[in-house]
Design a protein around this motif. Structure first.
Motif, PDB file in Angstrom:
ATOM      1  N   GLN A 181       0.459   4.285  -2.675  1.00 22.49           N
ATOM      2  CA  GLN A 181       0.391   5.690  -2.270  1.00 22.49           C
ATOM      3  C   GLN A 181       1.500   6.504  -2.920  1.00 22.49           C
ATOM      4  O   GLN A 181       1.276   7.638  -3.379  1.00 22.49           O
ATOM      5  CB  GLN A 181       0.483   5.789  -0.740  1.00 22.49           C
ATOM      6  CG  GLN A 181      -0.713   5.196  -0.010  1.00 22.49           C
ATOM      7  CD  GLN A 181      -0.464   5.020   1.475  1.00 22.49           C
ATOM      8  OE1 GLN A 181       0.601   5.381   1.990  1.00 22.49           O
ATOM      9  NE2 GLN A 181      -1.429   4.447   2.183  1.00 22.49           N
ATOM     10  N   THR A 223       0.819  -1.207   0.000  1.00 24.07           N
ATOM     11  CA  THR A 223       0.000   0.000   0.000  1.00 24.07           C
ATOM     12  C   THR A 223       0.856   1.261   0.000  1.00 24.07           C
ATOM     13  O   THR A 223       0.440   2.294  -0.529  1.00 24.07           O
ATOM     14  CB  THR A 223      -0.992   0.030   1.195  1.00 24.07           C
ATOM     15  OG1 THR A 223      -0.269   0.113   2.415  1.00 24.07           O
ATOM     16  CG2 THR A 223      -1.887  -1.192   1.184  1.00 24.07           C
ATOM     17  N   GLU A 282       0.766   7.210  -6.519  1.00 21.08           N
ATOM     18  CA  GLU A 282      -0.250   8.259  -6.666  1.00 21.08           C
ATOM     19  C   GLU A 282       0.362   9.640  -6.466  1.00 21.08           C
ATOM     20  O   GLU A 282       0.048  10.583  -7.199  1.00 21.08           O
ATOM     21  CB  GLU A 282      -1.393   8.038  -5.666  1.00 21.08           C
ATOM     22  CG  GLU A 282      -2.452   9.106  -5.752  1.00 21.08           C
ATOM     23  CD  GLU A 282      -3.863   8.571  -5.512  1.00 21.08           C
ATOM     24  OE1 GLU A 282      -4.776   9.401  -5.498  1.00 21.08           O
ATOM     25  OE2 GLU A 282      -4.039   7.351  -5.352  1.00 21.08           O
TER      26      GLU A 282
END
Length: 448
Positions: free
Chosen positions: A433, A429, A436
């Motif tokens: 992140q 994750t 992004e």
């Protein structure tokens, strides 16, 4: 198709269209989540349109799935997959909903990366024609338990389809447990003389013989519990391989060059562990009639894999993103870094969300101390659990070092590194992140 399943399909496909085509966002699981809420059996109503191959195991699922997809597209026109690694039930449903089925006589091939704990649930609805098993290592103990528990979750799915082909990494002794009636293909390494007699290092998991639970010996090991194993107490040993890596020619952080059954191949990604993934894809390709020359072409296609050794230019820095999630995988990433002839810096990012595993104690079993023998110039830590990783690297000999709880600051961190090459090792994750943030700042394309 019932009204409920039709509604689930419409809602899922509409959500996918809005996220991908209108909002230009990833949305790798939300369409499937909504469809499953309406009809938990949504996959079952799509199953007869596809021939499904499930790829599962602890490490290497995403790259193996991507390579299998590339290989099969050399021969077959209609091959779909879940490229982002969204491998739980909702992600699988979303992949199937996004597929555009062509009006052809042959079924669409679907190559699905599937989370180990989801194999049985997916299999119940899709009835795969094959399973590809990569390896089993300790990973996310809060979700899976120990390695044999993890394997039992996989076996529960395979046993639902005894006619399906099982294509397995025979170098992993864990996969020799369980009496499966399925047809099997074995792949592994035969790159060294099978003359040694050694034990795996202390604290290596999965080295017990399935016949009498004695500790196995090895003619040679590749890494962790994998290699040419045998028992001193009875006649148990690694089975005869159908396809094998027969030579390692060159390993660098940028590519791996090796022979399979005497033919030379190259993949544009580093690390010995990734050769196993290529070998799995080769085995699937040969099973489905893809020519050796076509497989070579597929391997040499210079396309990056989502979050797996992606190389990104950030100002004057070359940044390589690598995934870490458990001790064995992290150690293999560190071994890959050892092949780098140039000095580099390392930023390590740790999260502990459900998809990462909420227990971060695994970082103490990873050999971060080995960084001291490499060309690493400086380290930094970040992510939601940066404090845990900060302490781990401090104890590994790096003292006080920069840390970045806010991933918005990672570009600044990259700029401040003293080397032009920077590795970012991130849990799943944290990697999402980070990508992004980099997309928002224009360094990579957005979406998944």
């Amino acid at each position: 198709m019932s009204f409920k399943s039709s509604l689930a399909t419409i809602v899922g496909r509409t959500t996918y269209w809005l996220l991908h085509d209108v909002l230009k966002r990833g949305g790798t699981s939300l369409p499937g989540k909504l469809a499953a809420k309406i009809d938990p059996q949504a996959l079952q109503h799509m199953a007869n349109q596809y021939d499904v191959i499930i790829v599962t195991g602890t490490n290497g699922k995403t790259l193996t799935t991507a390579l299998i997809t590339r290989v099969l597209r050399e021969k077959y026109d209609n091959v779909i997959t879940n490229p982002s690694g969204s491998n739980m039930m909702q992600g699988v449903i979303a992949t199937m909903l996004s597929a555009k089925v062509k009006d052809v006589a042959e079924k669409t091939l679907v190559i699905l990366e599937v989370d180990e704990a989801n194999v049985a649930a997916v299999t119940q609805q899709l009835k795969p024609k094959a399973f590809v098993l990569t390896n089993i290592f300790r990973d996310q103990l809060d979700r899976y338990g120990e390695i044999y528990t993890t394997y039992e979750k996989i076996l529960a799915g395979i046993r639902l389809v005894p006619e399906a082909m099982v294509i397995m990494n025979a170098d992993s002794p864990v996969f020799m447990r369980g009496d499966l009636p399925n047809p099997k293909l074995y792949f592994g390494f035969n790159h060294l003389p099978a003359t040694g007699d050694e034990r795996a290092p202390l604290n290596t998991d999965g080295v017990l013989s399935p016949t009498d639970h004695t500790i196995l010996s090895y003619r040679f090991r590749t890494y962790a519990n994998q290699g040419f194993y045998f028992s001193h107490s009875d006649d148990f040993k690694r089975p005869v391989l159908d396809y094998a890596v027969t030579k390692i020619n060159q390993l660098t952080p940028r590519f791996s060059n090796f022979d399979i059954d005497g033919e030379t191949f190259q993949i544009e990604i580093g690390g010995l562990y990734n050769i196993y993934n290529a070998l799995a894809a080769y085995t699937v390709g040969r099973w489905l009639g893809v020519e050796v020359s076509q497989i070579k072409h597929a391997f040499e296609a210079n396309a990056q894999i989502f979050g797996r050794q992606e190389v990104i230019r950030v100002h004057d820095k070359e940044v390589t993103i690598v995934l870490i999630k458990n001790p064995v995988g992290t150690n293999q990433v560190l071994d890959m870094m050892k092949t780098d002839s140039e000095p580099f810096s390392l930023i390590a990012l740790l999260n502990a969300n459900y998809a990462d595993g909420i227990d971060t104690s695994w970082i103490w079993d990873a050999d971060f101390e080995s960084l001291k023998t490499m060309g690493v110039q400086t380290v930094a830590t970040g992510g939601e659990r940066y404090r845990d990783l900060y302490v781990r690297l401090k104890m590994a000999g790096y003292g006080d070092h920069p840390y970045y709880p806010d991933l918005n600051d990672i570009v600044t961190a990259i700029d401040q590194m003293p080397t032009t090459h920077v590795y970012i090792a991130a849990t799943y994750t944290a990697m999402l992140q980070l990508r992004e943030k980099l997309a928002q700042q224009g360094f990579i394309a957005g979406g998944y």
